[in-house]
Motif scaffolding. Sequence first.
Motif, PDB file in Angstrom:
ATOM      1  N   ALA A   1       0.933  -1.444   0.050  1.00  0.00           N
ATOM      2  CA  ALA A   1      -0.021   0.398  -0.257  1.00  0.00           C
ATOM      3  C   ALA A   1       1.114   1.167  -0.569  1.00  0.00           C
TER       4      ALA A   1
ATOM      5  N   THR B   1      -2.862   7.883  -3.535  1.00  0.00           N
ATOM      6  CA  THR B   1      -3.674   7.916  -1.573  1.00  0.00           C
ATOM      7  C   THR B   1      -5.615   7.943  -2.337  1.00  0.00           C
TER       8      THR B   1
ATOM      9  N   GLU C   1      -8.834   9.091  -2.703  1.00  0.00           N
ATOM     10  CA  GLU C   1     -10.017   8.330  -1.754  1.00  0.00           C
ATOM     11  C   GLU C   1     -11.561   8.712  -3.518  1.00  0.00           C
TER      12      GLU C   1
ATOM     13  N   VAL D   1     -16.111   4.151  -8.873  1.00  0.00           N
ATOM     14  CA  VAL D   1     -14.879   2.696  -9.298  1.00  0.00           C
ATOM     15  C   VAL D   1     -16.009   1.649  -9.432  1.00  0.00           C
TER      16      VAL D   1
ATOM     17  N   PHE E   1     -15.391  -0.868  -0.166  1.00  0.00           N
ATOM     18  CA  PHE E   1     -14.350   0.559  -1.617  1.00  0.00           C
ATOM     19  C   PHE E   1     -15.568   1.520  -1.867  1.00  0.00           C
TER      20      PHE E   1
ATOM     21  N   ASN F   1      -9.483  -5.462  -0.090  1.00  0.00           N
ATOM     22  CA  ASN F   1      -8.114  -5.372  -0.724  1.00  0.00           C
ATOM     23  C   ASN F   1      -7.312  -5.394   0.059  1.00  0.00           C
TER      24      ASN F   1
ATOM     25  N   ASP G   1      -2.563  -0.349  -2.835  1.00  0.00           N
ATOM     26  CA  ASP G   1      -2.610   0.911  -3.709  1.00  0.00           C
ATOM     27  C   ASP G   1      -4.195   0.891  -4.453  1.00  0.00           C
ATOM     28  N   ARG G   2      -5.182   2.483  -3.810  1.00  0.00           N
ATOM     29  CA  ARG G   2      -6.531   2.388  -4.365  1.00  0.00           C
ATOM     30  C   ARG G   2      -6.670   2.909  -5.825  1.00  0.00           C
ATOM     31  N   ASP G   3      -6.195   3.231  -6.914  1.00  0.00           N
ATOM     32  CA  ASP G   3      -5.748   3.482  -8.478  1.00  0.00           C
ATOM     33  C   ASP G   3      -5.406   1.913  -9.199  1.00  0.00           C
TER      34      ASP G   3
ATOM     35  N   VAL H   1      -8.130  -0.555  -8.727  1.00  0.00           N
ATOM     36  CA  VAL H   1      -9.301   0.076  -9.216  1.00  0.00           C
ATOM     37  C   VAL H   1      -9.180  -0.638 -10.734  1.00  0.00           C
TER      38      VAL H   1
ATOM     39  N   VAL I   1     -11.592  -2.201   2.408  1.00  0.00           N
ATOM     40  CA  VAL I   1     -10.057  -1.601   2.077  1.00  0.00           C
ATOM     41  C   VAL I   1     -10.100  -2.529   3.737  1.00  0.00           C
TER      42      VAL I   1
ATOM     43  N   ARG J   1      -5.339  -1.731   4.239  1.00  0.00           N
ATOM     44  CA  ARG J   1      -4.800  -1.756   3.940  1.00  0.00           C
ATOM     45  C   ARG J   1      -3.841  -1.659   5.302  1.00  0.00           C
TER      46      ARG J   1
END
Length: 223
Positions: A36, A41, A43, A47, A95, A146, A150-152, A155, A169, A171
């Motif tokens: 992560a 990062t 938000e 999604v 998420f 997840n 890393d969020r991106d 996705v 989520v 992390r």
Amino acid sequence: MTVQAPAASTGVMPGWRRLLAVAVPLLVLAGCGGGAGGGSTTEAGAVPFADCAGLTTAPPASTAPPDAAAPPTDGVSPDATPTGTSLPAIELACFADGTPVAVDAIRGPAVINFWASWCEPCRDELPALQRLADRTDGQLHLVGVNTWDDRDRAVAIAEDLGLSFPSLVDRDRALLLGVERVGLPLTLFVDDRGTIRHTYEGTVDDVTLAELVQRELGLPVAR
């Protein structure tokens, strides 16, 4: 194969050596997509995941699960381990919209899968999990977690694979550690009482998922 997230170094060293010890692993993680710590990062933004509404109530179309007191059956593989414990009292964000979800309030039948963009075996099994969600059509909750990601990048993987089931989520790996595991992939099979009836370590496929859902949760899966 089980993939463990890279562990942080605990050694202590003086001066420039300590700076290198911190900087180099961070650069490596940023370049190879691990953990992560790298990437954006952010938000915000759309999604592909569904929202998490309804996860704390049993699916309306589900059938009655097997008796929770029934003895565990043999595992599908040597990695399959029956547990019979409750979900941990941990709260994670949805998420899709950041709504907090009490994990121990999730009611099955449910399949909870831990995944991350840096975990290649996870990417291999995610399409089978989406197919399970499609085939059961409201009869169970398919929930992704997840993990340390890393969020991106998460996705991007979801968009590439056409995932739409709700994900939480995690992390900090709170839930992963809460079920006393350290590696991915990992899949939990949860009944209507929030009890983990089976823990499967390793990559799942369509056949394994169908067998475990029917055996552990009493729900036939269309082939």
